[in-house]
Design a protein around this motif. Structure first.
Motif, short mmCIF file in Angstrom:
data_model
loop_
_atom_site.label_atom_id
_atom_site.label_comp_id
_atom_site.label_asym_id
_atom_site.label_seq_id
_atom_site.Cartn_x
_atom_site.Cartn_y
_atom_site.Cartn_z
N LEU A 20 0.83 -1.20 0.00
CA LEU A 20 0.00 0.00 0.00
C LEU A 20 0.87 1.25 0.00
O LEU A 20 0.59 2.22 -0.71
CB LEU A 20 -0.94 0.00 1.21
N LEU A 21 1.93 1.24 0.79
CA LEU A 21 2.87 2.37 0.79
C LEU A 21 3.56 2.53 -0.56
O LEU A 21 3.75 3.66 -1.03
CB LEU A 21 3.91 2.21 1.89
N LEU A 22 3.93 1.43 -1.19
CA LEU A 22 4.53 1.51 -2.53
C LEU A 22 3.54 2.08 -3.54
O LEU A 22 3.92 2.88 -4.40
CB LEU A 22 5.01 0.13 -2.99
N PHE A 23 2.28 1.66 -3.43
CA PHE A 23 1.27 2.21 -4.33
C PHE A 23 1.18 3.72 -4.17
O PHE A 23 1.19 4.48 -5.14
CB PHE A 23 -0.09 1.56 -4.07
N TRP A 43 1.93 6.67 -6.83
CA TRP A 43 0.88 7.64 -7.17
C TRP A 43 1.41 9.06 -6.99
O TRP A 43 1.30 9.89 -7.89
CB TRP A 43 -0.35 7.42 -6.28
N PHE A 44 1.99 9.35 -5.82
CA PHE A 44 2.53 10.68 -5.58
C PHE A 44 3.64 11.02 -6.56
O PHE A 44 3.72 12.13 -7.06
CB PHE A 44 3.04 10.83 -4.14
N GLY A 45 4.51 10.06 -6.83
CA GLY A 45 5.59 10.31 -7.78
C GLY A 45 5.07 10.65 -9.16
O GLY A 45 5.52 11.62 -9.79
N LEU A 46 4.11 9.90 -9.66
CA LEU A 46 3.58 10.15 -11.00
C LEU A 46 2.79 11.45 -11.07
O LEU A 46 2.83 12.15 -12.08
CB LEU A 46 2.71 8.98 -11.47
N VAL A 47 2.08 11.81 -10.01
CA VAL A 47 1.29 13.04 -10.00
C VAL A 47 2.18 14.26 -9.80
O VAL A 47 2.04 15.26 -10.51
CB VAL A 47 0.18 12.98 -8.93
N LEU A 48 3.12 14.18 -8.86
CA LEU A 48 3.93 15.35 -8.52
C LEU A 48 5.17 15.52 -9.40
O LEU A 48 5.53 16.64 -9.74
CB LEU A 48 4.36 15.28 -7.05
N GLN A 49 5.82 14.44 -9.72
CA GLN A 49 7.07 14.50 -10.48
C GLN A 49 7.09 13.45 -11.58
O GLN A 49 7.90 12.51 -11.56
CB GLN A 49 8.27 14.29 -9.55
N PRO A 50 6.20 13.55 -12.56
CA PRO A 50 6.13 12.49 -13.58
C PRO A 50 7.41 12.31 -14.38
O PRO A 50 7.75 11.20 -14.76
CB PRO A 50 4.96 12.93 -14.46
N TRP A 69 2.09 9.84 -17.91
CA TRP A 69 2.07 9.54 -16.48
C TRP A 69 0.72 8.95 -16.07
O TRP A 69 0.67 8.10 -15.19
CB TRP A 69 2.44 10.75 -15.62
N LEU A 70 -0.38 9.38 -16.70
CA LEU A 70 -1.69 8.83 -16.35
C LEU A 70 -1.86 7.41 -16.91
O LEU A 70 -2.45 6.56 -16.25
CB LEU A 70 -2.81 9.73 -16.85
N VAL A 71 -1.32 7.18 -18.08
CA VAL A 71 -1.35 5.82 -18.64
C VAL A 71 -0.62 4.87 -17.70
O VAL A 71 -1.11 3.78 -17.39
CB VAL A 71 -0.75 5.80 -20.06
N LEU A 72 0.55 5.28 -17.22
CA LEU A 72 1.30 4.46 -16.26
C LEU A 72 0.57 4.35 -14.92
O LEU A 72 0.59 3.29 -14.28
CB LEU A 72 2.69 5.04 -16.03
N SER A 98 -1.34 18.64 -8.92
CA SER A 98 -0.72 18.70 -10.24
C SER A 98 -1.21 19.92 -11.00
O SER A 98 -2.39 20.27 -10.94
CB SER A 98 -1.07 17.43 -11.03
N HIS A 99 -0.31 20.52 -11.74
CA HIS A 99 -0.69 21.66 -12.57
C HIS A 99 -1.22 21.23 -13.92
O HIS A 99 -1.79 22.03 -14.65
CB HIS A 99 0.51 22.60 -12.76
N SER A 100 -1.06 19.97 -14.26
CA SER A 100 -1.47 19.51 -15.60
C SER A 100 -2.88 18.95 -15.64
O SER A 100 -3.40 18.66 -16.70
CB SER A 100 -0.48 18.47 -16.12
N LEU A 101 -3.55 18.78 -14.48
CA LEU A 101 -4.90 18.22 -14.43
C LEU A 101 -5.88 19.25 -13.87
O LEU A 101 -5.67 19.79 -12.79
CB LEU A 101 -4.91 16.96 -13.54
N GLN A 102 -6.92 19.53 -14.64
CA GLN A 102 -7.98 20.41 -14.19
C GLN A 102 -9.29 19.64 -14.27
O GLN A 102 -9.53 18.93 -15.25
CB GLN A 102 -8.09 21.67 -15.07
#
Length: 175
Positions: free
Chosen positions: A19-22, A26-33, A89-92, A134-138
């Motif tokens: 769960l922590l890895l998930f 998630w945070f890595g892909l959203v914040l620093q893709p 990043w969303l596909v991943l 994220s700045h890329s998702l509205q």
């Protein structure tokens, strides 16, 4: 693999470590893709290689279904990105979620009501949180967003549960 890392990366023993890895993925892909994409991709490929055929098909079924749902929601204006298509990043992230749905969430959500509630609340919360970070998702106005995304995610996860059971029964000898 050494003894310290082994409990973190064993697909047959889900728990708090996974769960922590998930969440880290998630945070890595959203914040620093840009920086996390390669790490998440490598871990995703490694874990997929470790799975049994029915498990792999379950992951790919949810991954593809989630991408289709997001494509429809993007086309419908429920949310938008900096790009015309779904970002890499969303596909991943869909692959990452699909893997951890199978390994962590699904084993603990055995009843349809639990799966539906998880989708009703967890799906929209993930997008809402992603939009805040994220700045890329509205996302569209919050009320409409919740009214559309909550039932869509509940349906998607119920479909994923059905597909998981179907693959398990279809490929009994490979599980």
């Amino acid at each position: 693999m050494n003894g310290v890392l082994q409990p973190w990366f064993r697909p047959e023993q889900p728990g708090w470590r996974q769960l922590l890895l998930f969440k880290a993925g998630w945070f890595g892909l959203v914040l620093q893709p840009v920086y996390s994409t390669a790490v998440v991709l490598l871990l995703l490929v490694w874990w997929l290689w470790q799975l049994k055929p029915a498990q792999r098909l379950t992951v790919f079924t949810l991954w593809g279904s989630g991408l289709l749902l997001d494509t429809l929601l993007l086309a419908g204006g429920v949310f938008q990105f900096d790009s015309v298509w779904l970002p890499v990043w969303l596909v991943l992230l869909w692959g990452w979620f699909s893997l951890f749905w199978l390994l962590v969430f699904s084993p603990f959500l055995q009843r349809s009501l639990g799966v539906a509630l998880f989708g009703l609340i967890g799906g929209p919360m993930a997008y809402w949180g992603g939009a805040q970070l994220s700045h890329s998702l509205q996302i569209m106005a919050e009320t409409e967003f919740w009214l559309i995304l909550a039932p869509a995610w509940a349906t998607l996860l119920l479909w994923a549960r059905h597909a998981e059971l179907w693959w398990w029964q279809r490929l009994k000898g490979d599980i």
